[in-house]
Each structure stands twice: as C-alpha cells, then as structure tokens.
Design an enzyme around this catalytic site. Structure first.
Site, PDB file in Angstrom:
ATOM      1  N   ASP A  13      55.425  47.103  56.188  1.00 26.46           N
ATOM      2  CA  ASP A  13      55.351  46.927  54.726  1.00 26.46           C
ATOM      3  C   ASP A  13      53.924  47.018  54.197  1.00 26.46           C
ATOM      4  OD1 ASP A  13      58.150  46.279  54.828  1.00 26.46           O
ATOM      5  OD2 ASP A  13      57.563  44.303  55.534  1.00 26.46           O
ATOM      6  N   LYS A  16      53.206  51.984  53.162  1.00 28.20           N
ATOM      7  CA  LYS A  16      53.217  53.321  53.764  1.00 28.20           C
ATOM      8  C   LYS A  16      53.823  54.361  52.833  1.00 28.20           C
ATOM      9  CE  LYS A  16      54.682  52.290  58.332  1.00 28.20           C
ATOM     10  NZ  LYS A  16      55.308  51.129  58.055  1.00 28.20           N
ATOM     11  N   GLY A  40      62.073  50.616  55.675  1.00 28.32           N
ATOM     12  CA  GLY A  40      62.354  50.798  54.251  1.00 28.32           C
ATOM     13  C   GLY A  40      61.132  51.349  53.557  1.00 28.32           C
ATOM     14  N   HIS A  41      61.262  52.533  52.992  1.00 26.43           N
ATOM     15  CA  HIS A  41      60.152  53.123  52.252  1.00 26.43           C
ATOM     16  C   HIS A  41      60.588  53.325  50.809  1.00 26.43           C
ATOM     17  CE1 HIS A  41      58.390  55.071  56.135  1.00 26.43           C
ATOM     18  NE2 HIS A  41      58.214  53.779  56.075  1.00 26.43           N
TER      19      HIS A  41
HETATM   20  P1  IMP Z   1      64.751  44.671  64.090  1.00 20.96           P
HETATM   21  O1  IMP Z   1      63.874  45.868  64.042  1.00 20.96           O
HETATM   22  O2  IMP Z   1      65.873  44.707  63.068  1.00 20.96           O
HETATM   23  O3  IMP Z   1      65.260  44.352  65.468  1.00 20.96           O
HETATM   24  O4  IMP Z   1      63.871  43.397  63.655  1.00 20.96           O
HETATM   25  C1  IMP Z   1      62.845  42.891  64.494  1.00 20.96           C
HETATM   26  C2  IMP Z   1      61.646  42.429  63.676  1.00 20.96           C
HETATM   27  O5  IMP Z   1      61.025  43.529  63.068  1.00 20.96           O
HETATM   28  C3  IMP Z   1      61.996  41.463  62.543  1.00 20.96           C
HETATM   29  O6  IMP Z   1      60.938  40.529  62.398  1.00 20.96           O
HETATM   30  C4  IMP Z   1      62.057  42.361  61.322  1.00 20.96           C
HETATM   31  O7  IMP Z   1      61.787  41.657  60.126  1.00 20.96           O
HETATM   32  C5  IMP Z   1      60.938  43.325  61.648  1.00 20.96           C
HETATM   33  N1  IMP Z   1      61.078  44.639  60.995  1.00 20.96           N
HETATM   34  C6  IMP Z   1      61.906  45.646  61.332  1.00 20.96           C
HETATM   35  N2  IMP Z   1      61.737  46.701  60.520  1.00 20.96           N
HETATM   36  C7  IMP Z   1      60.763  46.369  59.658  1.00 20.96           C
HETATM   37  C8  IMP Z   1      60.096  47.071  58.584  1.00 20.96           C
HETATM   38  O8  IMP Z   1      60.365  48.234  58.281  1.00 20.96           O
HETATM   39  N3  IMP Z   1      59.131  46.369  57.928  1.00 20.96           N
HETATM   40  C9  IMP Z   1      58.785  45.104  58.285  1.00 20.96           C
HETATM   41  N4  IMP Z   1      59.353  44.422  59.272  1.00 20.96           N
HETATM   42  C10 IMP Z   1      60.344  45.047  59.956  1.00 20.96           C
END
Ligand code: IMP
Length: 429
Positions: A13, A16, A40-41
C-alpha cells in the site's frame, strides 16, 4: 535494457498504483509475477477510478497485460474483475490479456481453508485477506495444485481434485468447517474452462519475443518486501516472494531482463494485518496520518496501522529486494507537522540493531531508535520540481536517501497524476 521492475519497499500500500500507472503508460507490456487477488491497486484515469486486484495495471492504458506463472489465479475472481472493468468501458480480451498456462489456480477450497485457519489461530491470526493465497501456494510446492493448463484436460482435473480434496477436506473436517464435493468443483471448473483457456499461453515465449524486439516491459510487483515469505516479518507475511528477483522466475525471463528496480516507499509507514511494526504510532499523529493519507485497505477496507518512516526497514528492503532507486510517495501527508521522526534502528534487550532481526520475539520486542527532524509548514502540493519544495522537505528526503542507501528517483506530492517530481526516468536505467 529498457525494462523496469516495481516492488513495494515496506508492507504494501505504498501508493504503487499511481507510479505503476505512469510507468505503464510508457511501457509496451505490463507483467504481474507474484501474488494474486490479495493485491489492490487503485488507478484514477480521467473521471474513472479502477480498482484492480489481479489484472496488470497496463490494461487501463491499453497495453498488453500478462499474468505470469508466479501468480495464483482465482478464475472466478479473474472473470469477475474482467466483467467489472468492462462495465467501466475498458476493453479486455485475449488480444490484450495473456495468462501463463502454468500458473496455479486458487479454488474455493483454498479460501475456505484460509479463513478456517485464521479463526483457529485466534489472537495469533496473521490477518490474511482470506482469499486463499497461502493455501494455493502451499499446494503448488506440495505438487498437487491445479494449473491453468489442466483446465484443458478433464481427466487431469478429475485425478488432481482427488488429491486436493483428500488433503483439504481432512483439514477442513479437523477445523470443524464445511467440506467440498468433488463433483461440484469439477463441474464448475469445466464450466469455467472455455472462458479461461482462450487467455492461456506459455507467456515466457511472448516475453522472449518482446525482449528481442526491444519492447519495454514493466514488471508489476504486488505486496512488498516486508511481506516477502523469506525476507519479511515471518510468519506475518504473504506466501510469495515479493523481491525483484521473483520477476524473473515468476514470468519466465532471465534475471538480466528485469531491468531497473524501482522500490516504492511511503514518506511514512503503514501496515494492514497483524505483525511487528516498530515505528507504529498509537497516538493522535498516527490517527492524523491515517485520515490525511486515506489509509484504508483497497481489498479489505480495513483501517491501516500508521507510523513514522522506518529507515532501517527500508534499507533492509533496498538490500534484499535489489532496489536501485526509490519512488517516495505521499510526502504531502506530512505537510504542516511541526516535527518528524525517522526510525534509524532498534533497541532489543539492551542491544542496538541497524536491521530487524529474523526471530519473531526479537521483532516484537524491537523498540525504535528515532532521529528527530523539523517539519515544514508550507504545502508540498503543486511543487513541480525539487526547487519548489519547502527546504525542510528536501532535507527530509535527502536524509532518507542517506539512511536507506538508495536515491529517491521519483517523488509523489499529491494524488493527481501530474503531482509527481521526476528525478530520473527509470526506463532510462
Ligand atoms: P495473504 O496474502 O492474504 O495471505 O495475507 C498475508 C498478509 O499480507 C496479511 O497481513 C495481509 O494484510 C497482507 N497483504 C496481502 N496483500 C496485501 C496488499 O496488497 N497490501 C498490503 N498488505 C497485503
């Protein structure tokens, strides 16, 4: 080498979207190489706001988008996202979107396991996005995952589902969650197959041709170095490697093809989900950063934890991530703060560290060591170049560069596309 790889240098976050969008407008091809629809972009183009999770950002700019083999693809999420952006007037078809035929599929069983395990972890939950990312990568290394190319072979699907369900239904039962019927999953995959397969191909071949033709390729990372499964704050990480080196393995190109590595870092720091965050602020300044920076997760809507810029952490991300230049975003959020702090290291049990140690209890115990700087009262917004920035803002950026041992090649001083100060064009290396 006219290529650029963009990765996050903190916990994701970092803003990007805006930087990737600008770079995508100058590239021929945009490639996603890891992660899935946990990313998420947000891209603002004209009066349209696009929220992309799985689709490469370049599609918004009419460029060829490639989903590499390192990505975990939820076919339902992919099709839903395509429909959503089509409804906003974007053209998406197999002409401008290609998906690696050896990419791993996320199945409904993966998100069910992801969520059931988080519930079982209770207070120790990771705070995943619940989208099945981790369980899908686990199936990949366990060699039982279903891949995009398997959709063309009903017998393969049938056999693989036996193995997938033997494993996951056993776990789901143990966790007290609902199990899955093989026939239901098989029927759905066979229904989805003709809608997904037209996008499938060995993308490495297309990328090789593009490279030889001198096309500009942008490799678009998701998440960030501190969420890397090896180098991040394990176990509070995502399940893929987010460092720049993954761009090569995750799309099937040579390491030398990934080009200039641009890291994105916010001028302060945020994190969603659980895990250590030494420079986190639990006070009014933390809340102020969150409100001014609109710090809410794009995917989950969760409020982000906010804190001071952690230079020790970003320095580590620069080293292990292979970052050659930084895009520093959201500097305007700091406008008007009387005083700024920068974390330069940690005190853990009486010892001083310049990096975050790997062990989880040491990470959790890390007390930030701060350097204090005077803030600036004038606005950074509207500044078109270095000289138009408040002198203290320039000092702050210069100090960050020294501490993280990387140059700031791009500075973002507002949400608009033209609120970007470019020091060096990443495509020029
Ligand atoms: P997962 O990728 O859903 O397994 O989540 C694992 C960790 O990565 C958690 O703390 C999520 O909040 C974090 N996370 C996953 N994708 C993003 C992203 O795009 N931005 C910020 N944090 C992310």
């Amino acid at each position: 080498m006219p290529n650029v790889t963009v990765i996050g240098a903190q916990w994701g976050d970092e803003g990007k979207g805006k930087v990737v969008d600008w770079l995508a407008s100058r590239a021929d091809i945009v490639v996603r190489f890891q992660g899935g629809h946990n990313a998420g972009h947000t891209l603002v183009v004209g009066n349209q706001t696009y929220k992309l999770s799985l689709l490469p950002s370049g599609l918004v700019r009419g460029k060829l988008g490639i989903i590499g083999n390192g990505v975990v693809v939820d076919p339902e999420a992919l099709l839903a996202e395509i429909e959503r952006v089509r409804a906003q007037g974007l053209h998406v078809s197999p002409e401008n979107l290609r998906v690696a035929d050896n990419a791993i599929l996320i199945l409904p069983v993966h998100s069910a396991i992801d969520r059931a395990r988080e519930v079982a972890r209770g207070d120790r939950k990771i705070g995943t996005t619940g989208r099945g990312i981790g369980p899908a990568y686990e199936d990949k290394v366990a060699r039982r995952a279903i891949r995009v190319c398997d959709l063309a072979e009903p017998e393969t699907l049938d056999e693989k589902l036996d193995e997938v369900l033997l494993h996951h239904n056993t776990l789901l039962k143990g966790l007290g969650a609902e199990t899955f019927e093989k026939q239901v999953l098989l029927d759905r995959l066979l229904e989805l197959a003709p809608r997904i397969l037209p996008y499938a191909e060995p993308v490495w071949e297309r990328l090789d041709e593009a490279r030889r033709a001198g096309k500009r390729i942008l490799f678009e990372g998701a998440q960030a170095v501190m969420l890397d499964v090896d180098h991040g704050t394990y176990p509070f990480v995502t399940s893929s490697n987010t460092v720049a080196a993954t761009a090569a393995a995750g799309s099937g190109v040579a390491p030398s093809t990934i080009g200039f590595v641009l890291g994105i870092a916010k001028a302060y720091c945020t994190r969603v989900g659980s895990g250590p965050f030494p420079s986190e602020l639990h006070d009014a300044t933390g809340r102020l950063l969150g409100e001014r920076g609109f710090e809410f997760g794009t995917v989950t809507g969760r409020p982000r934890r906010c804190g001071w810029f952690d230079a020790a952490l970003v320095r580590q991300a620069v080293k292990v991530g292979g970052i050659q230049g930084l895009a520093l975003t959201k500097i305007d959020v700091l406008d008007g703060l009387a005083e700024l702090k920068i974390c330069t290291g940690y005190r853990i049990g009486g010892e001083v560290f310049r990096r975050l140690p790997a062990a989880p209890r040491a990470q959790a115990a890390a007390e930030p060591i701060y350097e204090t700087m005077e803030g600036w009262s004038a606005s950074t917004r509207g500044a078109r170049n270095w000289a138009e920035l408040p002198a203290q803002a320039v000092k702050y950026v210069r100090r960050l560069e020294e501490l993280v041992e990387a140059p700031v090649t791009l500075l973002s001083n507002g949400p608009e596309r033209d609120e970007t100060i470019l020091m060096r064009d990443p495509f020029e290396g």
